[in-house]
Design an enzyme around this catalytic site. Sequence first.
Site, short mmCIF file in Angstrom:
data_model
loop_
_atom_site.label_atom_id
_atom_site.label_comp_id
_atom_site.label_asym_id
_atom_site.label_seq_id
_atom_site.Cartn_x
_atom_site.Cartn_y
_atom_site.Cartn_z
N LYS A 177 0.86 -1.18 0.00
CA LYS A 177 0.00 0.00 0.00
C LYS A 177 0.90 1.23 0.00
O LYS A 177 1.47 1.61 1.03
CB LYS A 177 -0.93 0.05 1.22
CG LYS A 177 -2.04 1.06 0.96
CD LYS A 177 -2.64 1.66 2.19
CE LYS A 177 -1.91 2.84 2.74
NZ LYS A 177 -1.83 4.01 1.86
N CYS A 179 13.51 11.20 6.20
CA CYS A 179 13.46 10.77 7.60
C CYS A 179 14.79 11.01 8.30
O CYS A 179 14.85 11.23 9.50
CB CYS A 179 13.08 9.30 7.68
SG CYS A 179 14.19 8.28 6.71
N GLU A 202 9.13 16.41 15.32
CA GLU A 202 9.54 16.24 13.93
C GLU A 202 8.65 17.12 13.05
O GLU A 202 7.42 17.05 13.12
CB GLU A 202 9.37 14.77 13.50
CG GLU A 202 9.81 14.56 12.06
CD GLU A 202 9.53 13.13 11.54
OE1 GLU A 202 8.40 12.65 11.72
OE2 GLU A 202 10.43 12.53 10.96
P1 NAD Z 1 2.39 8.26 7.54
O1 NAD Z 1 2.65 7.48 8.77
O2 NAD Z 1 1.37 9.32 7.58
O3 NAD Z 1 1.95 7.30 6.35
C1 NAD Z 1 2.76 6.22 5.93
C2 NAD Z 1 1.87 5.17 5.31
O4 NAD Z 1 1.04 4.61 6.32
C3 NAD Z 1 0.93 5.71 4.22
O5 NAD Z 1 0.87 4.74 3.19
C4 NAD Z 1 -0.39 5.81 4.96
O6 NAD Z 1 -1.52 5.74 4.13
C5 NAD Z 1 -0.32 4.61 5.89
N1 NAD Z 1 -1.16 4.68 7.07
C6 NAD Z 1 -1.51 5.79 7.78
N2 NAD Z 1 -2.29 5.43 8.84
C7 NAD Z 1 -2.42 4.07 8.80
C8 NAD Z 1 -3.09 3.11 9.61
N3 NAD Z 1 -3.76 3.48 10.69
N4 NAD Z 1 -3.02 1.82 9.26
C9 NAD Z 1 -2.30 1.43 8.18
N5 NAD Z 1 -1.66 2.29 7.37
C10 NAD Z 1 -1.70 3.59 7.68
O7 NAD Z 1 3.80 8.82 7.08
P2 NAD Z 1 4.09 9.79 5.87
O8 NAD Z 1 3.54 11.14 6.21
O9 NAD Z 1 3.69 9.15 4.60
O10 NAD Z 1 5.69 9.84 5.89
C11 NAD Z 1 6.42 10.72 6.68
C12 NAD Z 1 6.89 10.03 7.95
O11 NAD Z 1 7.63 8.87 7.63
C13 NAD Z 1 7.85 10.87 8.79
O12 NAD Z 1 7.54 10.72 10.14
C14 NAD Z 1 9.21 10.25 8.49
O13 NAD Z 1 10.19 10.46 9.47
C15 NAD Z 1 8.85 8.83 8.34
N6 NAD Z 1 9.86 8.11 7.57
C16 NAD Z 1 10.71 7.26 8.21
C17 NAD Z 1 11.70 6.60 7.49
C18 NAD Z 1 12.70 5.68 8.16
O14 NAD Z 1 13.43 4.99 7.46
N7 NAD Z 1 12.73 5.61 9.48
C19 NAD Z 1 11.80 6.80 6.11
C20 NAD Z 1 10.91 7.69 5.50
C21 NAD Z 1 9.93 8.32 6.23
#
Ligand code: NAD
Length: 486
Positions: A178, A288, A390
């Site tokens: 997804k 990230c 963040e």
């Molecule tokens: P997000 O958590 O909002 O969404 C990530 C994914 O999760 C999306 O596909 C979203 O639709 C899905 N999602 C959201 N709620 C969900 C739920 N309840 N159940 C299942 N799926 C769900 O994150 P984002 O805004 O897309 O990305 C930014 C964040 O990601 C930042 O916090 C960043 O630090 C983090 N990030 C971490 C890394 C790492 O390697 N640690 C890498 C990239 C991004």
Amino acid sequence: MLEIKNFINGNFVKCVSGKTFDNINPANNEKIGVVYEAGKEEVDLAVKSAKAALKGPWGKLPLAERMSILHKVADGINARFDEFLEAECLDTGKPKSLASHIDIPRGASNFKVFADAYKSVANESFLLDTPDGAGALNYSVRTPKGVVAVISPWNLPLLLMTWKVGPALACGNTVVVKPSEETPRTTTLLGEVMNDAGVPPGVFNVVHGFGPDSTGEFLTTHPDVDGITFTGETKTGAAIVKACADEIRHVSFELGGKNPAVVFADCDMDKAIEGTTRSVFANCGQVCLATERVYVERPIFDEFVARLKSSAEKLKLGSWDDESSNMGPLISQEHKEKVLSYYKKAKDEGATVVLGGGEPKMSAELSAGSWVEPTIWTGLPESATVVREEIFGPCCHIQPFDTEEEAVELANDTKYGLAASVWTENNSRAHRVSAQIEAGIVWVNSWFLRDLRTPFGGAKHSGIGREGGVHSLEFYTELKNICIKL
Ligand code: NAD
């Protein structure tokens, strides 16, 4: 208008509900496509197809053939490089110069690197003495975990998704992906590449939609999903843990960060400025691993602030296909509002705004996009909101320090533990400080230098587990010990 469909069992399908959502170009806020939102039916079909494919040809393929198919997937992405590039840039707004250098080539190489990594991994074996003197032979074997749900974010869509799909498939699993609702294009395009490369139907599936009460939640709560690998916000990780607690589903999480850079007076200033400009502002701060807190030893503090400011002033905001631009917009209007609310909070809490702090003036055709200014603050206490939370935007706070101990303490004063950068030309200090920093990765005199064979993940609230190289095996396989009485 482009129609972006789900990819289930080797076919592109809409959805029974007919529900769609808009695909938006964040550079100008224009609608560029419609996406079919997968409901419970489509998620169920995708998971069932993935489950069936485990028992089909994929599960029986000799290792060498599986690896050769994964090489073809990488070649297939590279053969359609420009299509992937345009799709990624339209979804994210990021400059072509960045995506052509990082997102697409590394998205492709994830399939080759992990295929190659697993060909030569040895399993362990122990000979056990027994009272009868004959002994027993223990050896371990690895089997695929099963159906793996891959839930990915929008900041590096192809790269971060394939970083999970590559090792998952190399280990013999099947996947249901997804992608973020903001960036559905390249994951969908990958479906075509999978078909062309001869990946059997059901091995790679894509379902589009949102998180709570939508596709993401339907996937994480589906009883036939064996493991969930997730990259995204820490609070989403918490929601997923709750959603899959009853079924004790295995998780691998890469979550948020509030990463420090520690700049010592004995650094090479040119390198530190160049590296920190990238670590704060690359991808409009939406990485990230990006630096949002900079700690600088007092004797060089003023010079560092002035030079980072002048370096950031040279960043050129612009459209993805403008060759001279090196900074794009934020991912969405919603994210822009969030980042601007932090810009306001910084001022309200008493920051000195060294650079930016608002919205830039863009040309008429880009004026509706999600643009914000590169921003630098000083003068805030460590308790200030923008120093603790963040933001995920092109901004940082710079704070002076006096001793090495203080620098380590400041760097570690966060609930996160993803990444850090240390800038010093003193080798002993580099080792000493890196060892004390609580983070999954510490760069010395560099940033974002990634060797895919190394462990990657976050400490504290920044993740669960490590992926990369052979470490990915720990999540994507079950390790079984077989004990044979001789
Ligand atoms: P997000 O958590 O909002 O969404 C990530 C994914 O999760 C999306 O596909 C979203 O639709 C899905 N999602 C959201 N709620 C969900 C739920 N309840 N159940 C299942 N799926 C769900 O994150 P984002 O805004 O897309 O990305 C930014 C964040 O990601 C930042 O916090 C960043 O630090 C983090 N990030 C971490 C890394 C790492 O390697 N640690 C890498 C990239 C991004």
